[in-house]
Design an enzyme around this catalytic site. Structure first.
Site, PDB file in Angstrom:
ATOM      1  N   ASN A  50       0.822  -1.202   0.000  1.00  0.00           N
ATOM      2  CA  ASN A  50       0.000   0.000   0.000  1.00  0.00           C
ATOM      3  C   ASN A  50       0.855   1.251   0.000  1.00  0.00           C
ATOM      4  O   ASN A  50       0.579   2.224  -0.718  1.00  0.00           O
ATOM      5  CB  ASN A  50      -0.933  -0.018   1.214  1.00  0.00           C
ATOM      6  CG  ASN A  50      -1.867   1.177   1.269  1.00  0.00           C
ATOM      7  OD1 ASN A  50      -2.382   1.630   0.256  1.00  0.00           O
ATOM      8  ND2 ASN A  50      -2.075   1.688   2.467  1.00  0.00           N
ATOM      9  N   PHE A  66      -0.062   5.165  10.410  1.00  0.00           N
ATOM     10  CA  PHE A  66      -1.230   4.313  10.614  1.00  0.00           C
ATOM     11  C   PHE A  66      -1.288   3.308   9.474  1.00  0.00           C
ATOM     12  O   PHE A  66      -1.856   3.566   8.415  1.00  0.00           O
ATOM     13  CB  PHE A  66      -2.501   5.159  10.683  1.00  0.00           C
ATOM     14  CG  PHE A  66      -3.695   4.409  11.178  1.00  0.00           C
ATOM     15  CD1 PHE A  66      -3.720   3.896  12.461  1.00  0.00           C
ATOM     16  CD2 PHE A  66      -4.798   4.213  10.371  1.00  0.00           C
ATOM     17  CE1 PHE A  66      -4.826   3.196  12.933  1.00  0.00           C
ATOM     18  CE2 PHE A  66      -5.911   3.529  10.823  1.00  0.00           C
ATOM     19  CZ  PHE A  66      -5.914   3.019  12.111  1.00  0.00           C
ATOM     20  N   ALA A  67      -0.658   2.155   9.681  1.00  0.00           N
ATOM     21  CA  ALA A  67      -0.509   1.158   8.618  1.00  0.00           C
ATOM     22  C   ALA A  67      -1.804   0.370   8.438  1.00  0.00           C
ATOM     23  O   ALA A  67      -2.418  -0.064   9.413  1.00  0.00           O
ATOM     24  CB  ALA A  67       0.645   0.214   8.950  1.00  0.00           C
ATOM     25  N   HIS A  68      -2.180   0.160   7.171  1.00  0.00           N
ATOM     26  CA  HIS A  68      -3.386  -0.614   6.866  1.00  0.00           C
ATOM     27  C   HIS A  68      -3.412  -0.915   5.377  1.00  0.00           C
ATOM     28  O   HIS A  68      -2.622  -0.383   4.598  1.00  0.00           O
ATOM     29  CB  HIS A  68      -4.646   0.150   7.267  1.00  0.00           C
ATOM     30  CG  HIS A  68      -4.848   1.420   6.493  1.00  0.00           C
ATOM     31  ND1 HIS A  68      -4.081   2.545   6.718  1.00  0.00           N
ATOM     32  CD2 HIS A  68      -5.703   1.745   5.491  1.00  0.00           C
ATOM     33  CE1 HIS A  68      -4.462   3.506   5.892  1.00  0.00           C
ATOM     34  NE2 HIS A  68      -5.443   3.049   5.134  1.00  0.00           N
ATOM     35  N   ALA A  69      -4.333  -1.757   4.983  1.00  0.00           N
ATOM     36  CA  ALA A  69      -4.598  -2.054   3.580  1.00  0.00           C
ATOM     37  C   ALA A  69      -6.102  -2.277   3.446  1.00  0.00           C
ATOM     38  O   ALA A  69      -6.853  -2.156   4.423  1.00  0.00           O
ATOM     39  CB  ALA A  69      -3.812  -3.282   3.115  1.00  0.00           C
TER      40      ALA A  69
END
Length: 268
Positions: A50, A66-69
């Site tokens: 990402n 703020f890590a996410h996918a």
């Protein structure tokens, strides 16, 4: 409502982690999600990809990524992890580098975790609470701080005069709409949505202006319904010209910055 301390249990917290670069920092946060059964290694790879694909827009406040996918089969349930780094690392963000805190989110949808994210935004925006989180000696101590903030609402400030409220929306609907946009629509866009809604509530505009968090693909189709888009610099470049103002916010936890952007949007 799912509380912040429920989504980030003590076993999903690691402090003073050594990471040579941003990939290792995100992977450390992803490993915690894998360890407690929230997601698989594939989701960690998706979080890293990402950033590769969309740039460091996940660095939404000074020192905070703020890590996410996107929701995917690699997410088994909604959960979060917390990694405080021993030494800060560069993600390549113009304003918010270097990063010493990575919080990772694995979400099955965009609904269940919204209240927890609002609580997290308030925590990180409060300098005193932020300092306490940074100095917590153990995962248990940090989790106790998170638990103490569950369900705590920020006191409302005096609203703007009612005469300052906008009229009916540009499309003839009862409300104006503002879009907050990120690469996936379930992470940083929700963070910014929560902060914007705090400001609208303070102004007394929350009945006249609605906020929708969405992703880059959907935002292009929904732009005609909105008066403006609020997003990061990286996502603004990706969106290009969508026919409405696209406003850049550097610190997604800052009500002062969002207040300024909202005033500029409405020229008040």
């Amino acid at each position: 409502m799912v509380a912040l301390s429920e989504l980030i249990p003590p076993e999903a917290i690691r402090l003073d982690v050594a990471a040579p670069d941003w990939r290792a920092a995100v992977r450390a946060a992803g490993d915690l999600l894998v360890a407690d059964g929230t997601s698989t290694d594939a989701y960690t790879d998706e979080m890293i990809q990402n950033v590769v694909d969309n740039g460091p827009y996940i660095v939404i406040a000074p020192g905070f990524a703020f890590a996410h996918a996107r929701p995917s089969p690699a997410v088994r349930r909604t959960g979060m992890s917390w990694v405080r780094l021993a030494e800060p690392v560069e993600f390549g963000h113009d304003a918010n580098d270097p990063v010493d805190l990575v919080v990772a989110l694995a979400a099955q949808d965009s609904a269940a975790h919204t209240d927890a994210m609002a609580a997290l935004a308030r925590l990180l925006a409060d300098p005193e609470q932020h300092d306490r989180l940074q100095s917590a000696a153990t995962p248990a101590a940090l989790h106790a701080l998170l638990r103490s903030h569950d369900g705590v609402e920020e006191p409302a400030a005096a609203p703007e005069p009612a005469s300052a409220a906008p009229d009916a929306g540009r499309t003839g609907t009862e409300q104006h709409k503002i879009l907050t946009v990120c690469g996936n629509g379930v992470g940083t866009s929700l963070f910014l949505k929560n902060t914007l809604e705090q400001v609208l509530g303070r102004w007394g505009w929350d009945r006249q202006v609605s906020v929708e968090a969405t992703d880059t693909i959907s935002a292009k189709g929904k732009a005609s319904e909105a008066v403006a888009i609020l997003t990061s610099r990286e996502i603004a470049r990706t969106l290009g010209d969508v026919g409405i103002p696209v406003k850049v916010v550097q610190d997604f936890t800052s009500t002062d910055e969002v207040d300024h952007v909202l005033r500029d949007t409405y020229d008040v």
